[in-house]
Design an enzyme around this catalytic site. Structure first.
Site, PDB file in Angstrom:
ATOM      1  N   CYS A 187      13.572  10.770   7.922  1.00 59.75           N
ATOM      2  CA  CYS A 187      13.323  10.521   9.357  1.00 59.75           C
ATOM      3  C   CYS A 187      14.610  10.470  10.176  1.00 59.75           C
ATOM      4  O   CYS A 187      14.592  10.773  11.363  1.00 59.75           O
ATOM      5  CB  CYS A 187      12.482   9.282   9.581  1.00 59.75           C
ATOM      6  SG  CYS A 187      12.787   7.974   8.428  1.00 59.75           S
TER       7      CYS A 187
ATOM      8  N   LYS B 287       0.890  -1.180   0.000  1.00 61.16           N
ATOM      9  CA  LYS B 287       0.000   0.000   0.000  1.00 61.16           C
ATOM     10  C   LYS B 287       0.916   1.215   0.000  1.00 61.16           C
ATOM     11  O   LYS B 287       1.452   1.588   1.036  1.00 61.16           O
ATOM     12  CB  LYS B 287      -0.872  -0.032   1.259  1.00 61.16           C
ATOM     13  CG  LYS B 287      -2.207   0.675   1.128  1.00 61.16           C
ATOM     14  CD  LYS B 287      -2.124   2.168   0.863  1.00 61.16           C
ATOM     15  CE  LYS B 287      -1.823   2.959   2.116  1.00 61.16           C
ATOM     16  NZ  LYS B 287      -1.601   4.405   1.802  1.00 61.16           N
TER      17      LYS B 287
ATOM     18  N   GLU C 261       9.157  15.878  15.705  1.00 60.98           N
ATOM     19  CA  GLU C 261       9.666  15.730  14.342  1.00 60.98           C
ATOM     20  C   GLU C 261       8.937  16.708  13.416  1.00 60.98           C
ATOM     21  O   GLU C 261       7.712  16.699  13.330  1.00 60.98           O
ATOM     22  CB  GLU C 261       9.430  14.296  13.864  1.00 60.98           C
ATOM     23  CG  GLU C 261      10.045  14.030  12.524  1.00 60.98           C
ATOM     24  CD  GLU C 261       9.986  12.560  12.133  1.00 60.98           C
ATOM     25  OE1 GLU C 261       8.975  11.911  12.423  1.00 60.98           O
ATOM     26  OE2 GLU C 261      10.960  12.086  11.523  1.00 60.98           O
TER      27      GLU C 261
ATOM     28  N   GLY D  87       1.921   4.051  13.399  1.00 61.37           N
ATOM     29  CA  GLY D  87       2.637   2.817  13.755  1.00 61.37           C
ATOM     30  C   GLY D  87       1.967   2.091  14.915  1.00 61.37           C
ATOM     31  O   GLY D  87       1.845   0.863  14.917  1.00 61.37           O
TER      32      GLY D  87
ATOM     33  N   GLU E  18       9.213   1.107  11.275  1.00 65.75           N
ATOM     34  CA  GLU E  18      10.266   2.096  11.019  1.00 65.75           C
ATOM     35  C   GLU E  18       9.599   3.449  11.154  1.00 65.75           C
ATOM     36  O   GLU E  18       8.903   3.893  10.237  1.00 65.75           O
ATOM     37  CB  GLU E  18      10.827   1.920   9.604  1.00 65.75           C
ATOM     38  CG  GLU E  18      11.439   0.568   9.316  1.00 65.75           C
ATOM     39  CD  GLU E  18      12.639   0.276  10.181  1.00 65.75           C
ATOM     40  OE1 GLU E  18      13.410   1.218  10.461  1.00 65.75           O
ATOM     41  OE2 GLU E  18      12.799  -0.879  10.601  1.00 65.75           O
TER      42      GLU E  18
ATOM     43  N   GLU F 211       2.313   7.663  15.439  1.00 59.54           N
ATOM     44  CA  GLU F 211       0.867   7.609  15.715  1.00 59.54           C
ATOM     45  C   GLU F 211       0.229   6.467  14.922  1.00 59.54           C
ATOM     46  O   GLU F 211      -0.533   5.671  15.456  1.00 59.54           O
ATOM     47  CB  GLU F 211       0.180   8.927  15.315  1.00 59.54           C
ATOM     48  CG  GLU F 211       0.667  10.169  16.059  1.00 59.54           C
ATOM     49  CD  GLU F 211       2.049  10.644  15.618  1.00 59.54           C
ATOM     50  OE1 GLU F 211       2.344  10.557  14.412  1.00 59.54           O
ATOM     51  OE2 GLU F 211       2.842  11.075  16.482  1.00 59.54           O
TER      52      GLU F 211
HETATM   53  P1  ADP Z   1       2.974  10.820   7.378  1.00 59.25           P
HETATM   54  O1  ADP Z   1       2.454  11.542   8.565  1.00 59.25           O
HETATM   55  O2  ADP Z   1       4.412  11.020   7.137  1.00 59.25           O
HETATM   56  O3  ADP Z   1       2.106  10.935   6.162  1.00 59.25           O
HETATM   57  P2  ADP Z   1       1.762   8.380   8.046  1.00 59.25           P
HETATM   58  O4  ADP Z   1       2.187   7.492   9.149  1.00 59.25           O
HETATM   59  O5  ADP Z   1       0.485   9.137   8.194  1.00 59.25           O
HETATM   60  O6  ADP Z   1       2.979   9.321   7.784  1.00 59.25           O
HETATM   61  O7  ADP Z   1       1.665   7.595   6.675  1.00 59.25           O
HETATM   62  C1  ADP Z   1       2.551   6.561   6.310  1.00 59.25           C
HETATM   63  C2  ADP Z   1       1.775   5.505   5.557  1.00 59.25           C
HETATM   64  O8  ADP Z   1       0.784   4.985   6.444  1.00 59.25           O
HETATM   65  C3  ADP Z   1       1.018   6.008   4.329  1.00 59.25           C
HETATM   66  O9  ADP Z   1       1.037   4.993   3.332  1.00 59.25           O
HETATM   67  C4  ADP Z   1      -0.393   6.172   4.864  1.00 59.25           C
HETATM   68  O10 ADP Z   1      -1.393   6.056   3.866  1.00 59.25           O
HETATM   69  C5  ADP Z   1      -0.484   5.022   5.837  1.00 59.25           C
HETATM   70  N1  ADP Z   1      -1.510   5.194   6.880  1.00 59.25           N
HETATM   71  C6  ADP Z   1      -2.015   6.349   7.392  1.00 59.25           C
HETATM   72  N2  ADP Z   1      -2.969   6.091   8.326  1.00 59.25           N
HETATM   73  C7  ADP Z   1      -3.053   4.730   8.420  1.00 59.25           C
HETATM   74  C8  ADP Z   1      -3.817   3.836   9.232  1.00 59.25           C
HETATM   75  N3  ADP Z   1      -4.704   4.280  10.112  1.00 59.25           N
HETATM   76  N4  ADP Z   1      -3.614   2.511   9.076  1.00 59.25           N
HETATM   77  C9  ADP Z   1      -2.702   2.041   8.191  1.00 59.25           C
HETATM   78  N5  ADP Z   1      -1.964   2.837   7.397  1.00 59.25           N
HETATM   79  C10 ADP Z   1      -2.125   4.166   7.504  1.00 59.25           C
END
Ligand code: ADP
Length: 502
Positions: free
Chosen positions: A304, A195, A404, A253, A270, A251
């Site tokens: 990061c 994804k 960050e 993660g 990560e 968050e």
């Molecule tokens: P950033 O804040 O840098 O965009 P995110 O952690 O929000 O980092 O996003 C990293 C990846 O996680 C992206 O592919 C995003 O679509 C995905 N993502 C965001 N929210 C969720 C969620 N609730 N569950 C699983 N994947 C998510």
């Protein structure tokens, strides 16, 4: 694509123009398909703010199709049972095709992420192919069966592919991180569901064409673009996956780990960082200022592990600050595809607001600006999401010293003693990467070992030689990291076979 500036389009590779001109589909079971709900989302060029392409928007239904396809491929494609050597031949072929098509992939990556083309073609794209080759070669050199010497029994352990590996990828290094994910999992014989981030799905979708050409069997790699809360969450919670690799914010993660925990799926996280660079008084000040200006502007600071807190020995403070400002002022801000661009835009308007918002909050909390930063105007690209580099200084508990930011912003603090520097660095809740700069290598090693993190660098920042584990601790993640020989084993399961002989 229709709205992207005509000037740019006229300079693009025709293959890129063709790829972007119709809605980009998802890739499931070897087919390019529309989303189950026939919805699309827009991916934008952050350098102009204009639409780049429409992309199929996956939801839980598409994720389910993709996981089903990956499970089907486990049984029918031959990939998991293929000899490692035969898989390695296909992975090498894919690496060669990526190199051959590097100009197309780099253009897509530059357009989608905003990063300078030179960085994409010199860094992101070759990192993908190098990682594939590294794990392909490693996989043919491990012992699949290992005898175990025990009394009264014939015993051995055997390694098998773990099953379906799922990956959720962020937007800062989409193609490089795709390679870091696919290299070990495919070489181990897993099938995969990816994804990509909603901001940057293009290079991941494009490379599926090359996978088919390389002979990766249908269903072995499936890509479902879509939003995090829908497609991402559905993938993390799917009971049909056997491994999860997540790269993103702490968050999210936490949520991904909780979903995987509910299904007892091992997860590799990560997450972010708040890396520090500790500068002692015996360094080459000019060289270090140049290196850190390079680190904080690399990928517009959206890295990061980069050096975001600069701890500077008080005796070199003035000279170091002046030289850093000089180097940062000389960085040319521009569109990723414009010649001579040293720093592109940030990835989105949301990210631009985040960076500018942090600077404002930091200043409200009492930080002073050595370099003010702010939105940058780039002529010819009025709608782009550009920011200027910023240098702040102040108390260690300032929000900009703790959280960050993910932009070209460094927070500087002076120190007098080694102990003080170590204490300041280790205040962070993160633990990804720090660097120590000193010509006294004994001191450099001692301090590097005292800074709690997954990675410590000496007289450089952002080093990723293949074979060195890269990962975090504390708020920066867990699960063994990536890029190491041991990463291959994270995608293999071990089984012991025992027979009594006595
Ligand atoms: P950033 O804040 O840098 O965009 P995110 O952690 O929000 O980092 O996003 C990293 C990846 O996680 C992206 O592919 C995003 O679509 C995905 N993502 C965001 N929210 C969720 C969620 N609730 N569950 C699983 N994947 C998510």
């Amino acid at each position: 694509m229709s709205t992207t500036s005509q000037l740019l389009v006229s300079r693009l590779n025709p293959e890129v123009v063709a790829f972007l001109s119709t809605p980009v589909k998802m890739f499931i079971g070897g087919q390019w398909v529309d989303a189950a709900h026939h919805e699309t989302f827009t991916t934008r060029d952050p350098g102009t703010g204009e639409e780049l392409a429409q992309v199929a928007s996956g939801t839980a239904e598409d994720i389910d199709h993709a996981v089903t396809a990956a499970r089907h491929a486990l049984r029918t494609s031959g990939w998991p049972r293929m000899r490692a050597n035969d898989r390695a031949v296909i992975l090498h072929r894919l690496a060669d095709l990526v190199d051959k098509n590097a100009a197309i992939l780099a253009e897509l990556e530059s357009l989608d992420v905003g990063k300078p083309y030179a960085q994409a073609i010199g860094g992101d794209i070759p990192s993908f192919s190098a990682t594939l080759r590294y794990y392909a070669d490693l996989s043919v050199n491990i012992r699949q069966r290992e005898p175990i010497a025990v009394k009264g029994h014939e015993a051995y352990s055997a390694l098998f592919p773990a099953g379906v590996a799922a990956f959720i990828i962020p937007w800062n290094f989409p193609f490089l991180l795709l390679g870091w994910s696919l290299g070990p999992s495919l070489a181990a014989g897993c099938t995969v569901v990816v994804k990509p981030a909603e901001d940057t799905p293009l290079s991941t979708l494009y490379v599926t064409k090359l996978m088919q050409e390389a002979g990766v069997p249908d269903g072995v790699v499936n890509v479902v673009p879509g939003f995090g809360e829908t497609a991402g969450a559905a993938l993390a919670a799917h009971p049909g996956i056997n491994r999860m690799g997540f790269t993103g914010s702490p968050e999210v993660g936490r949520k991904v780990a909780a979903s995987c925990g509910a299904n007892l799926v091992p997860v590799k996280l990560e997450l972010g960082g708040k890396g520090a660079a500790v500068l002692f008084d015996d360094i080459d000040v000019d060289r270090t200022a140049r290196a850190l200006a390079g680190a904080i502007t690399l990928n517009t600071g959206q890295v990061c592990c980069t050096a975001t807190r600069w701890l500077v020995h008080e005796s070199i403070w003035d000279e170091f600050v002046n030289r850093s400002i000089g180097y940062l002022n000389s960085v040319r801000i521009g569109h990723g595809l414009a010649q001579d661009t040293g720093m592109g835009p940030v990835v989105s308007q949301k990210q631009q607001r985040r960076v500018l918002g942090y600077i404002e909050k930091g200043r409200k909390e009492g930080a002073s600006a050595l370099m003010a930063g702010g939105a940058a105007d780039v002529s010819g690209s009025p709608g782009g999401f550009y920011v200027k580099p910023a240098l702040l200084t102040g108390e260690p508990d300032n929000i900009c010293a703790r959280e960050e930011i993910f932009g070209p912003v460094a927070y500087l603090m002076p120190f007098r003693t080694e102990e003080q520097a170590v204490e300041l660095v280790n205040r962070s809740a993160y633990g990804l990467a720090n660097s120590v700069w000193s010509n006294d290598l004994e001191r450099a090693r001692r301090v590097a070992e005292s800074l709690v993190a997954g990675n410590g660098w000496i007289n450089a920042h952002n080093l990723f030689p293949q074979g060195v584990p890269y990962g975090g601790t504390n708020l920066s993640g867990f699960g063994g990291g990536v890029n190491a020989p041991s990463t291959l084993f994270d995608y293999l399961r071990s089984q012991s076979i025992v027979r009594p002989t006595g």
